[in-house]
Design a protein around this motif. Structure first.
Motif, PDB file in Angstrom:
ATOM      1  N   SER A   1       0.816  -1.219   0.000  1.00  0.00           N
ATOM      2  CA  SER A   1       0.000   0.000   0.000  1.00  0.00           C
ATOM      3  C   SER A   1       0.848   1.267   0.000  1.00  0.00           C
ATOM      4  CB  SER A   1      -0.925   0.001   1.218  1.00  0.00           C
ATOM      5  OG  SER A   1      -0.167  -0.031   2.411  1.00  0.00           O
ATOM      6  N   ASN A   2       2.175   1.117   0.110  1.00  0.00           N
ATOM      7  CA  ASN A   2       3.048   2.296   0.213  1.00  0.00           C
ATOM      8  C   ASN A   2       4.334   2.052  -0.573  1.00  0.00           C
ATOM      9  OD1 ASN A   2       3.851   4.849   1.143  1.00  0.00           O
ATOM     10  ND2 ASN A   2       4.783   4.011   2.990  1.00  0.00           N
ATOM     11  N   LEU A   3       4.182   1.612  -1.809  1.00  0.00           N
ATOM     12  CA  LEU A   3       5.322   1.150  -2.611  1.00  0.00           C
ATOM     13  C   LEU A   3       6.387   2.227  -2.810  1.00  0.00           C
ATOM     14  CD1 LEU A   3       3.420  -0.902  -5.336  1.00  0.00           C
ATOM     15  CD2 LEU A   3       4.925  -1.822  -3.574  1.00  0.00           C
ATOM     16  N   LYS A   4       5.981   3.452  -3.099  1.00  0.00           N
ATOM     17  CA  LYS A   4       6.934   4.495  -3.443  1.00  0.00           C
ATOM     18  C   LYS A   4       7.743   4.983  -2.249  1.00  0.00           C
ATOM     19  CE  LYS A   4       4.681   6.290  -7.591  1.00  0.00           C
ATOM     20  NZ  LYS A   4       4.142   7.490  -8.275  1.00  0.00           N
ATOM     21  N   ASN A   5       7.306   4.639  -1.053  1.00  0.00           N
ATOM     22  CA  ASN A   5       8.008   5.105   0.149  1.00  0.00           C
ATOM     23  C   ASN A   5       8.598   3.957   0.966  1.00  0.00           C
ATOM     24  OD1 ASN A   5       7.310   7.984  -0.130  1.00  0.00           O
ATOM     25  ND2 ASN A   5       5.224   7.260   0.178  1.00  0.00           N
ATOM     26  N   THR A   6       8.757   2.794   0.347  1.00  0.00           N
ATOM     27  CA  THR A   6       9.336   1.633   1.028  1.00  0.00           C
ATOM     28  C   THR A   6      10.602   1.205   0.297  1.00  0.00           C
ATOM     29  OG1 THR A   6       7.122   0.911   1.703  1.00  0.00           O
ATOM     30  CG2 THR A   6       8.897  -0.700   1.856  1.00  0.00           C
ATOM     31  N   VAL A   7      11.701   1.090   1.043  1.00  0.00           N
ATOM     32  CA  VAL A   7      13.011   0.814   0.455  1.00  0.00           C
ATOM     33  C   VAL A   7      13.496  -0.559   0.901  1.00  0.00           C
ATOM     34  CG1 VAL A   7      15.294   1.780  -0.002  1.00  0.00           C
ATOM     35  CG2 VAL A   7      13.462   3.260   0.826  1.00  0.00           C
TER      36      VAL A   7
ATOM     37  N   ASN B   1      13.492  -2.281  -6.648  1.00  0.00           N
ATOM     38  CA  ASN B   1      13.037  -1.318  -5.643  1.00  0.00           C
ATOM     39  C   ASN B   1      11.895  -0.477  -6.189  1.00  0.00           C
ATOM     40  OD1 ASN B   1      13.893  -0.552  -2.864  1.00  0.00           O
ATOM     41  ND2 ASN B   1      15.919  -1.016  -3.680  1.00  0.00           N
ATOM     42  N   THR B   2      10.863  -0.302  -5.405  1.00  0.00           N
ATOM     43  CA  THR B   2       9.728   0.528  -5.830  1.00  0.00           C
ATOM     44  C   THR B   2       9.913   1.982  -5.442  1.00  0.00           C
ATOM     45  OG1 THR B   2       8.606  -0.142  -3.783  1.00  0.00           O
ATOM     46  CG2 THR B   2       8.059  -1.362  -5.772  1.00  0.00           C
ATOM     47  N   ALA B   3      10.765   2.277  -4.462  1.00  0.00           N
ATOM     48  CA  ALA B   3      11.075   3.665  -4.101  1.00  0.00           C
ATOM     49  C   ALA B   3      12.010   4.260  -5.150  1.00  0.00           C
ATOM     50  CB  ALA B   3      11.718   3.723  -2.717  1.00  0.00           C
TER      51      ALA B   3
END
Length: 725
Positions: free
Chosen positions: A58-64, A87-89
């Motif tokens: 639910s928070n792909l762009k802010n998870t490293v 990586n999605t971030a």
């Protein structure tokens, strides 16, 4: 004082601790033995480890993820570009270093990979401290053998920012070898042929093969080879690419255009891969993957192997390199120890077994072997634990050259030297000698850039030697520099000093005199013979200014303050959520109890007042009270307690009175029972005494009767005589 070993993996991290006369792998807050190596950010706080994994989709762009794959890397390194695939971030440039840009506390923030690793290590420190009930400071941390000087420095910096004292950075397979060797009691002695073991470690993101020789009390790493882009995640990615094509054709959905659908498919592919390691085929299904479409597929093990055929074709390359560098043949290897989750794949096991022509060993825990070895390593370095002596002789993986400017007074001077060759034992110290009349600089760099990972800058450090000058006769100062490759695999020029050639006298052994003569009668009468020899005598120190790839102390102190502030913010948010949950639970609990157990202790007026207050606070909680401060939730809880407090007090007084009554009844019953037992014991004792008296009386009466019935001896004789007459 604790002893902790941290296996910092690309996917997950394991923590080993020395306790109970052995090594334990501790569990995290959700009782898992491994913690996801992830850091997530949102508008209120950070999520680290298990919490980051929970909110990842639910928070792909802010998870490293893959933190250790980014640490110590420059942004323009091609390996960093490759990591973006996993990586999605958004990986970005942070002052030339690889980092990420995320939304944190409602604004865009950039963090370096070193900061991200420090955040994760802070979480690991917290988890370990809570489990042990002790503060955690001294640790050993595992790193890949292919880590360069700048990557190792970045890992040490991350540990410092997290408030940890890294006693040693230990190579993954070296830690595994230590865990293997220190527990073996049947290793050969110093004069015997060593036991040669090949450790094959294939994890989530990379593959390492190491040849180690064991003798009693020591291990010697002979060679290490690796494939930095061969691991379980490549299998997952190949499966996901296969499903992307299949879903597009069969279900008319393109997961490549939908990051969340791609992430869900990737997670399902990982689970499928694990099932296929134990089964010839396995199904996969995902509900409502995208556009309300349910997808399903069936994959055979042979199909997966075909998908990763290019990977499998590279499988023997590190093995061949490791054997060649160790100057050994396949038949010289005694055991092949397999570790790492990816070594469960049947095709990998079959290929490696076929290469060596013998069976494989799985005597170590494939997932936890590195963490256990790290904990053993920490125990050997800690004064707290007594551990069996075991020497570790690791090796240098990249040759290191020193270069310097040519002295104007020495026109034919060489200006470079390979000080640490590949395969050199580590830790190691070398003394460099220079003849100079003025201060000078020297640089350290890796000599073979083709061997380095990605496009790492081969430069290691620059060292300026101060205080150099010609002597009174305008002769050279003889400068000695101590270059050391330490336990971490980090290079430093630790100290410098200058020497002078001086004549000193030393005794000369007499001819014919044997060592250990019992007596020398002329020793006191004749003077000893001496000779003059030239020796270099240390005369003073030379200051050295070092410039290396690590973070300077001032910057590091600022990062430590920032990490502490973020940690306290996370803690406050967690406590605020806890108080909010307590308030919500209290509303529902009291609403039930006021018509239940508290009913008889509250008047109708008190009940109505409490119900009204609960309704008001519930409405507030789900509107403006959705996101407020901890103190506000506490004050709302106090408002409820003010009304319900007298009711609860009456209830507790009755409960206490009932408990007191029960306690008294139990005491009376117990006293009565004790009295009955005492009476019974007394009755039994009286009965026993009466029986004894009766027996004595009977015995006395029987004795008198016998005396009356028996004739006197003389009378019996007379009777017999009369009968004879």
């Amino acid at each position: 004082m604790s002893v902790v070993g941290i296996d910092l993996g690309a996917q997950s991290t394991k923590i080993g601790v020395a306790r109970n006369k052995g090594i334990d792998i501790i569990t995290n807050e959700v009782s898992n033995r491994q913690t996801p190596s992830m850091v997530g950010f949102n508008a209120r706080s950070r999520h680290i480890g298990e919490a980051a994994k929970t909110q990842e989709t639910s928070n792909l762009k802010n998870t490293v993820a893959s933190l250790k794959r980014l640490v110590g890397r420059s942004f323009n390194d091609p390996d960093v570009e490759l990591e973006q695939k996993f990586n999605t971030a958004n990986i970005c440039d942070v002052n030339g270093l690889a980092g990420v840009e995320v939304n944190y506390l409602g604004k865009k923030e950039k963090f370096t990979a070193t900061q991200l690793v420090a955040m994760f290590l802070t979480k690991i420190k917290d988890t370990t401290s809570k489990e042990l009930g002790l503060p955690v400071s001294d640790v050993t941390i595992s790193v890949p053998a292919w880590f360069t000087d700048v990557q190792r420095r970045a890992m040490i910096d991350a540990a410092d920012i997290a408030g940890l004292n890294a006693l040693r950075l230990v190579n993954d397979t070296t830690a595994t070898a230590l865990g293997y060797g220190i527990t073996k009691l049947d290793l050969p002695g110093p004069e015997e042929k060593p036991r040669r073991v090949a450790f094959v470690d294939i994890g989530y993101s990379d593959y390492t093969a190491t040849i180690v020789e064991f003798r009693k009390g020591e291990l010697n790493v002979k060679s290490t080879a690796y494939d930095r882009h061969f691991g379980g995640r490549d299998f997952d990615y190949a499966l996901t690419e296969h499903f992307a094509e299949e879903f597009k054709e069969k279900f008319k959905v393109d997961i490549r255009t939908h990051p969340k659908a791609w992430a869900r498919t990737l997670a399902a592919a990982e689970k499928l891969k694990k099932v296929l390691s134990a089964n010839p085929q396995a199904p996969m299904s995902i509900e409502s993957l995208m556009e309300d479409t349910d997808v399903r597929a069936m994959v055979k093990r042979e199909e997966l192997e075909e998908m990763v055929r290019p990977l499998l074709n590279r499988l023997t390359v590190p093995l061949e390199q490791a054997l060649a560098e160790a100057k050994l043949k396949v038949e010289d290897i005694d055991f092949i120890e397999m570790v790492g989750g990816c070594t469960r794949v049947p095709a990998i096991k079959e290929t490696i077994s076929k290469f060596f022509g013998k069976g494989l060993s799985f005597t170590l825990n494939q997932d936890e072997a590195i963490a256990r070895g790290c904990a053993f390593c920490c125990a050997t370095l800690s004064p707290v634990f007594r551990v069996r002596d075991f020497a570790i002789h690791d090796i240098v993986n990249y040759p290191i050259d020193f270069t310097w400017e040519q002295s104007p007074d020495i026109p034919d001077e060489d200006t470079s030297l390979t000080v640490f060759s590949r395969g050199n034992v580590m830790p190691s110290t070398k003394i460099l000698t220079f003849y100079r009349k003025q201060p000078f600089d020297l640089e350290a760099r890796y000599s073979n850039t083709e061997m380095l990972p990605g496009k790492v800058n081969p430069w290691i450090g620059r060292f300026s030697v101060k205080g150099v000058k010609a002597d009174a006769n305008d002769d050279f100062m003889i400068c000695k520099l101590k270059a050391r490759l330490n336990l971490h695999g980090i290079l430093n020029v630790e100290s410098g000093y200058y020497v002078e050639d001086m004549e000193v006298e030393e005794p000369v052994p007499e001819e014919g005199q044997k060592e250990g003569d019992a007596m020398d009668t002329n020793n006191d009468e004749q003077p000893k013979k001496t000779r003059k020899v030239k020796k270099q005598v240390r005369k003073g120190d030379l200051p050295i200014n070092a410039g290396t790839g690590g973070i300077d102390e001032a910057t590091k102190a600022g990062l430590q303050e920032r990490e502490n502030a973020m940690y306290m913010e996370d803690k406050l948010v967690a406590e605020t959520d806890e108080k909010k949950n307590e308030l919500e639970a209290s509303i529902y609990e009291l609403r039930d109890k006021i018509d239940g157990v508290y009913s008889e202790f509250a008047s109708d007026e008190e009940k109505e007042k409490l119900r009204a207050k609960l309704t008001d606070i519930e409405d507030w909680l789900y509107e403006e009270g959705e996101d407020t401060t901890k103190s506000v939730y506490v004050s709302k809880q106090e408002e409820i307690r003010f009304i319900v407090g007298p009711v609860i007090q009456r209830y507790q007084e009755k409960v206490e009175a009932e408990r007191e009554a029960v306690r008294k009844a139990e005491e009376e019953a117990a006293a009565k029972k004790r009295a009955e037992v005492e009476a019974m014991k007394k009755a039994q004792e009286d009965l026993r005494k009466a029986e004894e008296e009766h027996k004595k009386k009977l015995a006395a009466e029987n004795g008198d009767a016998e005396m009356k019935d028996a004739p006197a001896e003389g009378e019996a004789a007379e009777g017999q005589a009369e009968e004879k007459q």
